[in-house]
Scaffold this motif. Structure first.
Motif, PDB file in Angstrom:
ATOM      1  N   ARG A  50       0.817  -1.213   0.000  1.00 22.45           N
ATOM      2  CA  ARG A  50       0.000   0.000   0.000  1.00 22.45           C
ATOM      3  C   ARG A  50       0.853   1.266   0.000  1.00 22.45           C
ATOM      4  NH1 ARG A  50      -4.789  -0.511   4.246  1.00 22.45           N
ATOM      5  NH2 ARG A  50      -3.094  -0.194   5.715  1.00 22.45           N
ATOM      6  N   LYS A  51       1.968   1.198  -0.704  1.00 20.61           N
ATOM      7  CA  LYS A  51       2.823   2.371  -0.879  1.00 20.61           C
ATOM      8  C   LYS A  51       2.682   2.826  -2.323  1.00 20.61           C
ATOM      9  CE  LYS A  51       6.277   1.086   2.613  1.00 20.61           C
ATOM     10  NZ  LYS A  51       7.712   0.826   2.865  1.00 20.61           N
ATOM     11  N   PHE A  52       1.702   3.675  -2.564  1.00 18.14           N
ATOM     12  CA  PHE A  52       1.375   4.038  -3.929  1.00 18.14           C
ATOM     13  C   PHE A  52       2.277   5.143  -4.477  1.00 18.14           C
ATOM     14  CE2 PHE A  52      -2.636   2.446  -2.028  1.00 18.14           C
ATOM     15  CZ  PHE A  52      -2.691   1.270  -2.747  1.00 18.14           C
ATOM     16  N   TRP A  53       3.321   5.457  -3.736  1.00 14.79           N
ATOM     17  CA  TRP A  53       4.379   6.308  -4.288  1.00 14.79           C
ATOM     18  C   TRP A  53       5.525   5.433  -4.801  1.00 14.79           C
ATOM     19  CZ3 TRP A  53       8.884   5.842  -1.331  1.00 14.79           C
ATOM     20  CH2 TRP A  53       8.710   5.290  -0.061  1.00 14.79           C
ATOM     21  N   PHE A  54       5.415   4.124  -4.626  1.00 15.58           N
ATOM     22  CA  PHE A  54       6.280   3.103  -5.223  1.00 15.58           C
ATOM     23  C   PHE A  54       7.775   3.339  -4.946  1.00 15.58           C
ATOM     24  CE2 PHE A  54       2.424   3.378  -7.804  1.00 15.58           C
ATOM     25  CZ  PHE A  54       1.971   2.081  -7.667  1.00 15.58           C
ATOM     26  N   PRO A  55       8.220   2.957  -3.750  1.00 18.94           N
ATOM     27  CA  PRO A  55       9.655   3.071  -3.444  1.00 18.94           C
ATOM     28  C   PRO A  55      10.475   2.122  -4.306  1.00 18.94           C
ATOM     29  CG  PRO A  55       8.536   1.795  -1.751  1.00 18.94           C
ATOM     30  CD  PRO A  55       7.464   2.325  -2.656  1.00 18.94           C
ATOM     31  N   CYS A  56      11.743   2.451  -4.484  1.00 16.18           N
ATOM     32  CA  CYS A  56      12.653   1.636  -5.304  1.00 16.18           C
ATOM     33  C   CYS A  56      13.356   0.627  -4.400  1.00 16.18           C
ATOM     34  CB  CYS A  56      13.669   2.522  -6.014  1.00 16.18           C
ATOM     35  SG  CYS A  56      12.934   3.721  -7.131  1.00 16.18           S
ATOM     36  N   LYS A  57      12.805  -0.567  -4.321  1.00 18.82           N
ATOM     37  CA  LYS A  57      13.389  -1.613  -3.489  1.00 18.82           C
ATOM     38  C   LYS A  57      14.233  -2.578  -4.317  1.00 18.82           C
ATOM     39  CE  LYS A  57      12.094  -5.235  -0.173  1.00 18.82           C
ATOM     40  NZ  LYS A  57      12.932  -4.737   0.929  1.00 18.82           N
ATOM     41  N   ILE A 298       1.671   7.197 -12.035  1.00 19.50           N
ATOM     42  CA  ILE A 298       0.789   7.255 -10.862  1.00 19.50           C
ATOM     43  C   ILE A 298       1.252   8.342  -9.903  1.00 19.50           C
ATOM     44  CG2 ILE A 298       0.050   5.983  -8.808  1.00 19.50           C
ATOM     45  CD1 ILE A 298      -0.069   3.478 -10.466  1.00 19.50           C
ATOM     46  N   ARG A 299       2.576   8.492  -9.732  1.00 20.19           N
ATOM     47  CA  ARG A 299       3.085   9.585  -8.886  1.00 20.19           C
ATOM     48  C   ARG A 299       2.627  10.939  -9.428  1.00 20.19           C
ATOM     49  NH1 ARG A 299       8.633   7.238  -9.619  1.00 20.19           N
ATOM     50  NH2 ARG A 299       8.734   5.409  -8.269  1.00 20.19           N
ATOM     51  N   TRP A 300       2.739  11.103 -10.742  1.00 18.62           N
ATOM     52  CA  TRP A 300       2.319  12.362 -11.362  1.00 18.62           C
ATOM     53  C   TRP A 300       0.818  12.566 -11.198  1.00 18.62           C
ATOM     54  CZ3 TRP A 300      -0.910  12.400 -15.798  1.00 18.62           C
ATOM     55  CH2 TRP A 300      -1.189  13.681 -16.291  1.00 18.62           C
ATOM     56  N   PHE A 301       0.016  11.550 -11.492  1.00 16.83           N
ATOM     57  CA  PHE A 301      -1.435  11.699 -11.429  1.00 16.83           C
ATOM     58  C   PHE A 301      -1.906  11.927  -9.992  1.00 16.83           C
ATOM     59  CE2 PHE A 301      -5.794  10.040 -11.187  1.00 16.83           C
ATOM     60  CZ  PHE A 301      -6.399  10.838 -12.155  1.00 16.83           C
ATOM     61  N   THR A 302      -1.272  11.261  -9.020  1.00 19.26           N
ATOM     62  CA  THR A 302      -1.651  11.452  -7.619  1.00 19.26           C
ATOM     63  C   THR A 302      -1.413  12.891  -7.183  1.00 19.26           C
ATOM     64  OG1 THR A 302      -1.104   9.147  -7.119  1.00 19.26           O
ATOM     65  CG2 THR A 302      -1.238  10.669  -5.266  1.00 19.26           C
ATOM     66  N   ALA A 303      -0.252  13.452  -7.561  1.00 17.13           N
ATOM     67  CA  ALA A 303       0.049  14.843  -7.212  1.00 17.13           C
ATOM     68  C   ALA A 303      -0.936  15.795  -7.877  1.00 17.13           C
ATOM     69  CB  ALA A 303       1.481  15.182  -7.627  1.00 17.13           C
ATOM     70  N   VAL A 304      -1.299  15.498  -9.121  1.00 16.85           N
ATOM     71  CA  VAL A 304      -2.234  16.354  -9.847  1.00 16.85           C
ATOM     72  C   VAL A 304      -3.630  16.253  -9.245  1.00 16.85           C
ATOM     73  CG1 VAL A 304      -3.396  16.654 -12.064  1.00 16.85           C
ATOM     74  CG2 VAL A 304      -0.927  16.335 -11.988  1.00 16.85           C
ATOM     75  N   LYS A 305      -4.073  15.042  -8.978  1.00 18.60           N
ATOM     76  CA  LYS A 305      -5.422  14.833  -8.462  1.00 18.60           C
ATOM     77  C   LYS A 305      -5.599  15.481  -7.090  1.00 18.60           C
ATOM     78  CE  LYS A 305      -8.734  11.214  -7.256  1.00 18.60           C
ATOM     79  NZ  LYS A 305      -8.939   9.758  -7.087  1.00 18.60           N
ATOM     80  N   PHE A 306      -4.553  15.414  -6.253  1.00 20.90           N
ATOM     81  CA  PHE A 306      -4.672  15.978  -4.919  1.00 20.90           C
ATOM     82  C   PHE A 306      -4.874  17.490  -4.975  1.00 20.90           C
ATOM     83  CE2 PHE A 306      -2.437  18.078  -1.363  1.00 20.90           C
ATOM     84  CZ  PHE A 306      -3.307  17.725  -0.351  1.00 20.90           C
ATOM     85  N   ARG A 307      -4.248  18.140  -5.942  1.00 17.73           N
ATOM     86  CA  ARG A 307      -4.316  19.600  -6.012  1.00 17.73           C
ATOM     87  C   ARG A 307      -5.461  20.113  -6.876  1.00 17.73           C
ATOM     88  NH1 ARG A 307       0.811  18.247  -4.926  1.00 17.73           N
ATOM     89  NH2 ARG A 307       1.975  19.616  -3.542  1.00 17.73           N
ATOM     90  N   CYS A 308      -6.266  19.212  -7.436  1.00 28.32           N
ATOM     91  CA  CYS A 308      -7.397  19.660  -8.239  1.00 28.32           C
ATOM     92  C   CYS A 308      -8.478  20.250  -7.339  1.00 28.32           C
ATOM     93  CB  CYS A 308      -7.981  18.486  -9.037  1.00 28.32           C
ATOM     94  SG  CYS A 308      -6.926  17.990 -10.408  1.00 28.32           S
TER      95      CYS A 308
END
Length: 699
Positions: A50-57, A298-308
Motif C-alpha cells: 500500500r505504498k502508492f508512491w512506489f519506493p525503489c526496493k 501514478i506519482r504524477w497523477f496522484t500529485a495532480v489529483k490531490f491539487r485539483c
C-alpha cells in the motif's frame, strides 16, 4: 599461407564478423527484460504494501542497474551497423525511451543513497545519457536513423531534461535528510511524553498507539518518500509518461496505419546484422517501458489529483514560490572557502581570488538553474492540474446531476476524529508541504493496524501451543533462574561466559532429543521462538558482546534441527539406547567436557586473551551443554524425574520460561527499533516492530 582473420592473399576476411550480432541483440534483450522484471517487482511491492508512491526496493540507480542500462542502449549507440527495417528503426527509438523510463522510475532511489554513492551513480548515468544523445545526433546526421526523426528529437530532449532534473534534485537530499532528522528527534521525545493512550488502555494497545506515531514520523521522513512527493519527481513522471507516449505513437504510425495515407512511413528493405534479435529487443524494451512507466505516471497523477480544486476554491498564491531547501546546498557551498590544499599551487593572491570568484559564479549559475528547474516543474504541475481539474469537475457535475455524492467516508472524517489531528502533529514535512499533511495522515493512519494484523496472521502456532501447555505447571520465570546453577564447577580458569537467550534454548532442545523420541512440535516451536529471539537479541545487544553466543546457537541449531545432531553426537541414536535419563545426561556432559577441552587447547591463546563471551563458537556451545547437563544432574534425585517423562516436561517448561522472559523485552525492543540511527532503514525498522507486536500479542 594465411593468418587468423586474413585469406590466402593476406586480405582481411570480414565475412564472419557479423555472425555474433544476433547473440549481442539477445544479450541486449535479456538485460532489458531483467530491468523490466525489477521494475515490475517494485510495482508489485508498492501495491502489496500500500505504498502508492512506489519506493525503489528492487530497481534503483547502482552499479548493477547502470551496467544493465549500458547494455540496453547498445542499439541506439551503434553508429555503423545498417538498421534498415521497421523493427530495426523502432528498436533504436525504444532503447532511448528505455533510458527515460529508467530515470523516471528510479528517481526516488536518490534519497536512499549517501553523498558519495549519489555522486558516483549520477556521474555514471550522465556519461551513459550523454553518450546516447551524442550517438543519436550523429546517426540523425549520417542517415543511420532515417525515420522517426521527430520522435528521436523529442526523446533526446526528454532525456536531457530528466538528467538535469535528477542531478539537481539530488543536491537537495543531504539538506532534506538533515532537516527531517532534526525534526524526528524532537518529535520522538514529544511522542514519548505525550502518548495517545488513556489510563485504561492495555500495555499492548499503548505500544500499538505509540507505534502509530513512530510509523507516521518514520514514513513521512523516509528519504525515498520525500523525493517521490517532490515537485521535480512529479515533473519527471510526466516526462517519463510523455516518452512512453512518443514510443507508442511511433509504433502506431509504423504498424497500424494503412498504406497510402500521408502519415505512412517508407522503410528500406533488408535485414540488419542483428537479424531476428532486433524484434526481441523491441518486445523486451517495449515491455520495460510499459511496466516502468506505471509508477512515475501514478506519482504524477496522484500529485495532480490531490491539487485539483473540485471541493471549493484553492489558493495558488504560493504555488510558484521556490522553497529555501532547493538551493540551500549550493548556498552552503558558496559560503565555504575552497580547500587550501588544492590551491597550494596558486601562491598569488589575485589567482586565489580569481579561483574563489569563479567558484561563486559557477554556484550562482547552479542556483539559477535550480530555480528554473523547480519553477518549470511547478508550471508543469499547475498546467496538469488545470487540465485534469476540468475533467474532474465535469465528472463531479455529472455525478451530482445523477444524485450521487462523490464525498467518501474518508473525506467525511476530516471534521471529526481526534486521533487524526493528534497524528497530524507527528507528520514530518518540508517547507511548502503543509497541504500534504492531511493527505499523508489519511493514507497512513491505519498502516500500523495493518502490519499488526498481518503479524497476527503469522503467529507461531506451535510456540503458542507450547506456552499454553506449560502455563499451568510454570511458576513464573523459575526456569530462567534454575537452568544454570552456580554450584557447577567451571571448566575454564578464566571465568564463565554470560548467558544469552538463544543458546540455552537450543542446548535444552538437544538434551530433550537425546532423552526421548521428541515430537516434531517441540522442534517447530523452538524454531519459531528462535526467529523472534534472535531478532530481539540483535536489537538489545547494542555492544555486540553476545555475538559469538548467538553464532554458537545458530550453528548448534542447524545440526539439531536438520540432522538431529549436536556436533558429532547423534541425538536420535543416543535416545534409542537402553540407558536411564541420568546415564544419558552424564554421557552428554562427558562429551561436552571433552569437546570443550579439545577446543580450549586448540584456541588457547584466543581463549586466554579475550573475554569469555568472545570464546570460539565450539567452546561456548560445549560449555553451555556441560553446565546445563550438570545442573540437571545436581537436582536429579531431589526432583524425582523417574523414567524421564517428568524431566522432559521440566525441559519444556524451562524452554517456555526462557521464551516468555525474552518476550518481556518487547517494549524496549520496539523503542530501540523506532530510534535506529540510519534514516534510510528507519521505516522498515518500525514496520518490523509492528509485525513483531502482532506476533506476540497473545503472549
Amino acid at each position: 599461407m594465411s593468418t587468423l582473420g586474413c585469406d590466402s592473399h593476406g586480405v582481411l576476411n570480414d565475412a564472419e564478423f557479423s555472425k555474433p550480432m544476433p547473440s549481442i541483440g539477445l544479450y541486449v534483450a535479456i538485460a532489458s527484460l531483467l530491468c523490466a522484471l525489477a521494475m515490475a517487482a517494485d510495482l508489485l511491492h508498492g501495491f502489496l504494501h500500500r505504498k502508492f508512491w512506489f519506493p525503489c526496493k528492487f530497481f534503483s540507480l547502482n552499479a548493477t542497474s547502470l551496467t544493465f542500462i549500458g547494455v540496453g542502449i547498445k542499439l541506439s549507440v551503434d553508429l555503423n551497423t545498417s538498421m534498415p527495417s521497421r523493427h530495426d528503426q523502432l528498436s533504436k527509438l525504444s532503447s532511448s525511451v528505455f533510458v527515460c523510463t529508467v530515470m523516471g522510475n528510479s528517481m526516488p532511489s536518490l534519497g536512499s543513497m549517501d553523498n558519495k554513492d549519489l555522486l558516483m551513480n549520477l556521474v555514471a548515468l550522465a556519461i551513459l545519457v550523454v553518450t546516447d544523445v551524442v550517438n543519436i545526433c550523429i546517426q540523425l546526421g549520417t542517415g543511420a536513423i532515417y525515420v522517426f526523426k521527430e520522435e528521436h528529437f523529442m526523446v533526446v530532449l526528454l532525456m536531457m531534461l530528466m538528467l538535469m532534473i535528477l542531478s539537481f534534485s539530488a543536491t537537495t537530499v543531504p539538506t532534506t535528510k538533515r532537516i527531517l532528522e532534526a525534526k524526528y528527534k524532537k518529535k520522538y521525545e514529544v511522542a514519548l511524553k505525550c502518548p495517545l493512550a488513556t489510563e485504561r488502555t492495555t500495555v499492548a494497545k499503548k505500544i500499538q498507539q505509540d507505534l502509530s506515531k513512530f510509523w507516521m514520523m518514520a514514513h513521512t521522513s523516509s528519504p525515498q518518500f520525500v523525493m517521490a512527493r517532490s515537485v521535480t519527481c512529479t515533473a519527471s513522471g510526466f516526462f517519463c509518461l510523455l516518452s512512453a507516449v512518443t514510443l507508442g505513437e511511433a509504433v502506431v504510425r509504423s504498424y497500424l496505419l494503412r498504406p497510402g495515407t500521408t502519415t505512412t512511413l517508407e522503410f528500406c528493405r533488408g535485414d540488419s546484422d542483428y537479424k531476428w534479435s532486433t524484434s526481441l529487443v523491441l518486445v523486451c524494451q517495449g515491455s520495460a517501458v510499459a511496466v516502468g512507466t506505471v509508477a512515475p505516471a501514478i506519482r504524477w497523477f496522484t500529485a495532480v489529483k490531490f491539487r485539483c480544486p473540485i471541493r471549493g476554491s484553492r489558493s495558488y498564491r504560493d504555488e510558484f514560490r521556490i522553497e529555501s531547501y532547493w538551493t540551500q546546498w549550493f548556498s552552503e557551498k558558496k559560503q565555504r572557502p575552497l580547500p587550501l590544499s588544492r590551491l597550494s599551487i596558486l601562491k598569488d593572491r589575485s589567482c586565489r581570488k580569481t579561483a574563489h570568484d569563479a567558484k561563486r559564479w559557477l554556484l550562482d549559475v547552479c542556483i539559477g538553474v535550480q530555480y528554473v528547474i523547480v519553477f518549470a516543474s511547478k508550471i508543469i504541475r499547475y498546467v496538469s492540474v488545470y487540465c485534469v481539474s476540468r475533467i474532474l469537475i465535469c465528472l463531479h457535475l455529472a455525478f451530482r446531476a445523477t444524485g450521487r455524492s462523490t464525498v467518501s467516508h474518508v473525506d467525511s472524517e476530516m471534521s471529526g476524529g481526534g486521533s487524526r489531528q493528534e497524528l497530524a502533529s507527528f507528520v514530518l514535512h518540508l517547507e511548502g508541504e503543509d497541504e500534504l499533511v492531511d493527505l499523508m495522515v489519511r493514507s497512513n493512519r491505519e498502516a500500523t493496524d495493518h502490519w499488526v494484523k498481518k503479524g497476527r496472521k503469522n503467529q507461531p502456532v506451535n510456540l503458542i501451543e507450547l506456552l499454553e501447555a506449560t502455563t499451568k505447571i510454570s511458576k513464573g520465570f523459575e526456569g530462567i533462574r534454575e537452568f544454570d546453577s552456580s554450584e557447577v564447577a567451571s571448566l575454564a580458569p578464566s571465568g564463565e561466559p554470560p548467558n544469552c537467550w538463544a543458546l540455552p534454548l537450543v542446548t535444552m532442545t538437544a538434551i530433550a532429543l537425546a532423552l526421548a523420541n521428541v515430537k516434531p512440535k517441540l522442534l517447530n516451536a523452538v524454531s519459531e521462538a528462535l526467529d523472534s529471539v534472535n531478532k530481539f537479541e540483535c536489537v538489545l545487544d547494542t555492544g555486540g558482546e553476545l555475538a559469538n553466543l548467538r553464532k554458537a546457537a545458530e550453528v548448534v541449531w542447524l545440526g539439531v534441527d536438520l540432522y538431529h545432531k549436536w556436533f558429532d553426537v547423534d541425538l536420535r541414536k543416543l535416545s534409542k539406547q537402553e540407558k536411564s535419563p541420568e546415564e544419558t545426561l552424564r554421557e552428554l556432559a562427558e562429551v561436552a567436557k571433552r569437546e570443550f577441552s579439545e577446543s580450549w587447547q586448540m584456541n588457547l591463546m584466543v581463549c586466554m586473551k579475550h573475554k569469555p563471551s568472545h570464546w570460539p563458537i565450539k567452546t561456548l556451545a560445549a560449555n553451555s551443554m556441560y553446565r546445563i547437563c550438570q545442573t540437571i544432574l545436581l537436582n536429579y534425585e531431589t526432583r524425582d524425574y523417574g523414567t524421564g517423562e517428568a524431566l522432559l516436561r521440566k525441559l519444556e517448561t524451562t524452554i517456555s520460561d526462557i521464551v516468555s522472559g525474552c518476550f518481556c523485552n518487547v517494549v524496549q525492543v520496539v523503542s530501540v527499533k523506532c530510534l535506529v540511527t540510519a534514516v534510510e532503514v528507519r521505516e522498515e525498522s518500525v514496520r518490523g516492530a509492528a509485525l513483531h507486536l502482532g506476533k506476540q500479542r497473545r503472549f
